[in-house]
Motif scaffolding. Structure first.
Motif, PDB file in Angstrom:
ATOM      1  N   LYS A 112      -9.363  -1.791  -6.801  1.00  0.00           N
ATOM      2  CA  LYS A 112      -9.369  -1.460  -5.383  1.00  0.00           C
ATOM      3  C   LYS A 112     -10.375  -2.282  -4.587  1.00  0.00           C
ATOM      4  O   LYS A 112     -10.132  -2.595  -3.422  1.00  0.00           O
ATOM      5  CB  LYS A 112      -9.675   0.032  -5.201  1.00  0.00           C
ATOM      6  CG  LYS A 112      -8.660   0.934  -5.842  1.00  0.00           C
ATOM      7  CD  LYS A 112      -7.353   0.819  -5.105  1.00  0.00           C
ATOM      8  CE  LYS A 112      -6.314   1.698  -5.776  1.00  0.00           C
ATOM      9  NZ  LYS A 112      -5.039   1.637  -5.107  1.00  0.00           N
ATOM     10  N   TYR A 142      -6.614  -0.660   5.592  1.00  0.00           N
ATOM     11  CA  TYR A 142      -6.209  -0.066   4.315  1.00  0.00           C
ATOM     12  C   TYR A 142      -6.171   1.466   4.410  1.00  0.00           C
ATOM     13  O   TYR A 142      -5.204   2.100   3.978  1.00  0.00           O
ATOM     14  CB  TYR A 142      -7.182  -0.506   3.213  1.00  0.00           C
ATOM     15  CG  TYR A 142      -6.873   0.117   1.866  1.00  0.00           C
ATOM     16  CD1 TYR A 142      -5.768  -0.298   1.141  1.00  0.00           C
ATOM     17  CD2 TYR A 142      -7.673   1.134   1.344  1.00  0.00           C
ATOM     18  CE1 TYR A 142      -5.463   0.276  -0.088  1.00  0.00           C
ATOM     19  CE2 TYR A 142      -7.378   1.716   0.121  1.00  0.00           C
ATOM     20  CZ  TYR A 142      -6.277   1.278  -0.587  1.00  0.00           C
ATOM     21  OH  TYR A 142      -5.976   1.860  -1.790  1.00  0.00           O
ATOM     22  N   LYS A 187      -9.160  -5.756  -2.862  1.00  0.00           N
ATOM     23  CA  LYS A 187      -7.894  -5.889  -2.110  1.00  0.00           C
ATOM     24  C   LYS A 187      -8.081  -6.785  -0.895  1.00  0.00           C
ATOM     25  O   LYS A 187      -9.022  -6.613  -0.122  1.00  0.00           O
ATOM     26  CB  LYS A 187      -7.441  -4.510  -1.659  1.00  0.00           C
ATOM     27  CG  LYS A 187      -6.700  -3.758  -2.731  1.00  0.00           C
ATOM     28  CD  LYS A 187      -5.632  -2.898  -2.088  1.00  0.00           C
ATOM     29  CE  LYS A 187      -4.765  -2.280  -3.142  1.00  0.00           C
ATOM     30  NZ  LYS A 187      -5.406  -1.144  -3.805  1.00  0.00           N
ATOM     31  N   VAL A 223       0.851  -1.213   0.000  1.00  0.00           N
ATOM     32  CA  VAL A 223       0.000   0.000   0.000  1.00  0.00           C
ATOM     33  C   VAL A 223       0.878   1.252   0.000  1.00  0.00           C
ATOM     34  O   VAL A 223       0.631   2.213  -0.739  1.00  0.00           O
ATOM     35  CB  VAL A 223      -0.949   0.002   1.220  1.00  0.00           C
ATOM     36  CG1 VAL A 223      -1.781   1.285   1.242  1.00  0.00           C
ATOM     37  CG2 VAL A 223      -1.847  -1.208   1.208  1.00  0.00           C
TER      38      VAL A 223
END
Lengths: 410, 258
Positions: free
Chosen positions: A206, A216, A209, A5
């Motif tokens: 996205k 996140y 994930k 990330v």
């Protein structure tokens, strides 16, 4: 997963043209300011050589005129003695004139400390975001202390750059005192506003994930925080290095104003807050260091707030505008920082700490007749704010889960 | 590696310090500030100001101040004079005089010129600061300037200024070292000391941390004068006074013998 990330956020930030432009412009701005603007800025804060010489001649003329006309006496209406006053002024200013002629800055500082100020043209005329505040005697007292660090006088290591606040440390604390918190918080708001929201442009990547939604957001916050922190430190290092090479780094032991009105004397009615006993000193480098630590804390809080806004509004422009409003609200609406809200003391309210440079210098104490605006109280205020924001973020992330967040607004 | 080298260089510059004033020339009013090394050294080492002019210190142009060492006191009567100019020997005999303002004088100035018409003393007499010790030789001229009042001019014998615990507190006037002030090394406690050396060389000493003459007077008046409080600075100015030196006191002088 954090590294993934983080790397992705870093790459995306770096590839963002607007942000690249911002970094380049910052460096350019520093170079232009330090090499072109600052050298041409003459504050004349300690002495104006030409005007001082003219003033010496004026006093001499007045004295000689009184002598030749024989009118040496106290004036009946003003109880002043023109001859004696002119003689005294002439003698004192002559010393300053000699010191200027010799280029002896240490002596100039000594004489200035004694109150032989010569002709000071622009003492309070310093650029400021808030000109009205500069008219207070706090600014003058602060100026006096900032300029009267006597540590280096006896070693004869004073330069005009020091007297004009141009050395690296002086520029740093001037910058911290005036612009730095706003500059970095606004830039943080700018960077943070679009990080989470821009994910919505890539919903297919996205949405899937393999990481918890709250983690996140936290990872992204940390990544933005690291980017903003590096940007701030990098900018400060460049600013310090350029100023240091051009004007010297300045004395390590330089002392600047520290103000606190002691509570036992805080009668609010009879005490004059400009009393010299409330003014003290603090080390300039420590002041800058503490300010930067505090700004980092505020940056993190602002990033989390920005994430909260991103979740709620899902539109980067709205997030940006709201974040900017948050940063500037205290200077736009709440000029009176001595007022509490809902029974909470003003020194536990976070918006009063946005101008952290002024807080650490003691100006908030000066305005609010207190000694409670301190670094520690500021940290407590920020910790409570962060706690509230985290709770709100936690709750909001349940309501606005990943799927709902990524979904197109219809 | 290059970055590392640069960092080491930058750190060295930074740590070495504070003496590094940057590559930009130091300026004032947009002009480069020129340091006079000799003058700065004289001030730092001895407290001496060497670049002085005759507007501020006219006595430096006098050629016959040192001749005052030959002047002796007399025991004539006190004269009371009004504002005006008085010459030696037409109005006064050469000698040493104590000047004291009359009670009705609020403010006045006493100016002494030497035989070449060079102003050797200019002092303001007012209130409690109203006495002066002058020496007048042949050709000298005394000016008394005031709108109202008189000046008592009393001839006196030559005698040493008495030293108290606080050292010497010397009223304004002209004094000879050896006759009025003992020769030796003195620490300057007030701001300024003007001396014409016995070989005719004028010198001016300045102590930025010296007390003002108003302060000297106040301490003396309240018997609360403690010399240890006065020299808190490292910049103590030590002046050697030799026999035959002429000391000009424009404002009350405070010195302490070492």
């Amino acid at each position: 997963m954090f590294r993934y990330v983080f790397t992705e956020t870093m790459k995306r930030t770096w590839r963002n043209r607007k942000l690249r432009l911002l970094f380049v412009l910052t460096v350019l701005l520093i170079l232009v300011y330090c090499t072109l603007v600052l050298p041409r800025t003459s504050t004349n804060a300690i002495f104006d050589a030409t005007a001082t010489e003219a003033q010496v001649e004026n006093h001499y003329g007045t004295k000689e005129n009184q002598l030749s006309s024989g009118t040496v006496q106290f004036t009946q209406f003003t109880s002043s003695n023109t001859y004696s006053q002119a003689k005294k002024d002439f003698e004192e200013l002559s010393q300053l004139h000699y010191a200027i002629q010799d280029g002896d800055l240490a002596r100039i500082m000594q004489l200035t400390d004694l109150g032989i100020r010569g002709v000071v043209s622009d003492e309070g005329d310093v650029p400021s975001l808030f000109p009205a505040r500069e008219s207070s005697d706090f600014a003058l007292q602060g100026y006096y202390y900032a300029s009267s660090s006597t540590e280096d006088l006896n070693t004869n290591q004073v330069s005009t750059h020091m007297l004009e606040d141009k050395t690296a440390i002086q520029q740093l604390y001037r910058f911290v005192e005036r612009y730095l918190p706003f500059a970095f918080l606004l830039i943080t708001a700018f960077i943070a506003s679009e990080v989470l929201v821009s994910d919505r442009k890539h919903p297919t990547i996205k949405a899937g994930k393999p990481i918890d939604w709250r983690m996140y957001i936290f990872y992204q916050s940390v990544a933005v925080f690291v980017i903003c922190g590096l940007y701030m430190i990098g900018t400060m290092v460049i600013y310090t290095a350029v100023n240091g090479l051009l004007f010297g780094f300045g004395p390590l032991g330089i002392e600047i104003t520290s103000y606190a009105m002691t509570p036992q004397e805080n009668t609010l009615i009879n005490t004059y807050r400009g009393d010299m006993s409330f003014f003290g000193y603090q080390n300039g480098w420590i002041y800058v260091g503490l300010s930067m630590v505090f700004i980092l804390v505020m940056m993190y809080v602002l990033i989390r707030v920005s994430m909260l806004f991103s979740l709620i509004f899902r539109q980067d422009m709205i997030v940006l505008v709201l974040s900017i409003l948050l940063v500037t609200v205290s200077s736009i609406y709440l000029a009176d920082s001595s007022a509490g809200i809902f029974g909470i003391d003003p020194w536990y309210l976070p918006h009063n700490y946005i101008e952290i440079g002024r807080v650490l210098m003691g100006e908030m104490n000066y305005i609010a007749f207190t000694d409670q605006f301190t670094f520690v109280n500021g940290l407590i205020a920020m910790a409570f704010t962060l706690l509230v924001v985290e709770v709100l973020l936690f709750v909001t992330s349940f309501i606005m889960n990943r799927q709902r967040f990524e979904r197109q607004v219809r | 590696m290059k970055l590392l080298k640069f960092c080491i260089l930058a750190s060295a510059v930074m740590l070495s310090g504070c003496a590094f004033h940057g590559i930009m020339p130091t300026q004032y009013d947009g002009e480069p500030l020129e340091r006079d090394g000799e003058a700065i050294e004289a001030y730092v080492n001895d407290g001496q100001i060497i670049n002085i002019n005759a507007d501020r210190y006219p006595f430096i142009e006098s050629n016959d101040l040192t001749g005052l060492a030959e002047v002796e006191g007399s025991d004539d009567d006190t004269e009371v004079i009004e504002a005006g100019e008085y010459t030696v020997p037409d109005d006064f005999e050469p000698g040493i005089y104590q000047l004291e303002i009359g009670g009705d004088v609020s403010s006045s100035a006493v100016v002494v010129y030497d035989s070449d018409d060079v102003r050797v003393l200019e002092t303001s007499l007012l209130g409690r600061n109203g006495t002066s010790h002058v020496m007048l030789d042949d050709g000298y001229r005394l000016e008394f300037k005031t709108r109202f009042g008189t000046l008592n001019v009393t001839p006196i014998e030559s005698e040493m200024v008495e030293a108290g615990e606080e050292g010497l507190v010397i009223p304004q006037g002209i004094y000879i070292v050896g006759e009025h002030i003992e020769a030796g090394d003195y620490s300057l406690k007030s701001e300024e000391l003007l001396v014409m050396r016995n070989d005719g060389v004028p010198e001016v000493f300045w102590n930025s941390y010296g007390v003002t003459y108003e302060h000297v007077m106040e301490r003396t008046m309240t018997d609360d004068y403690r010399p240890d409080e006065l020299a808190e600075s490292d910049l103590e100015v030590i002046v050697n006074l030799s026999e035959g030196d002429v000391v000009i006191v424009e404002k009350v002088l405070s010195i302490l013998k070492n």
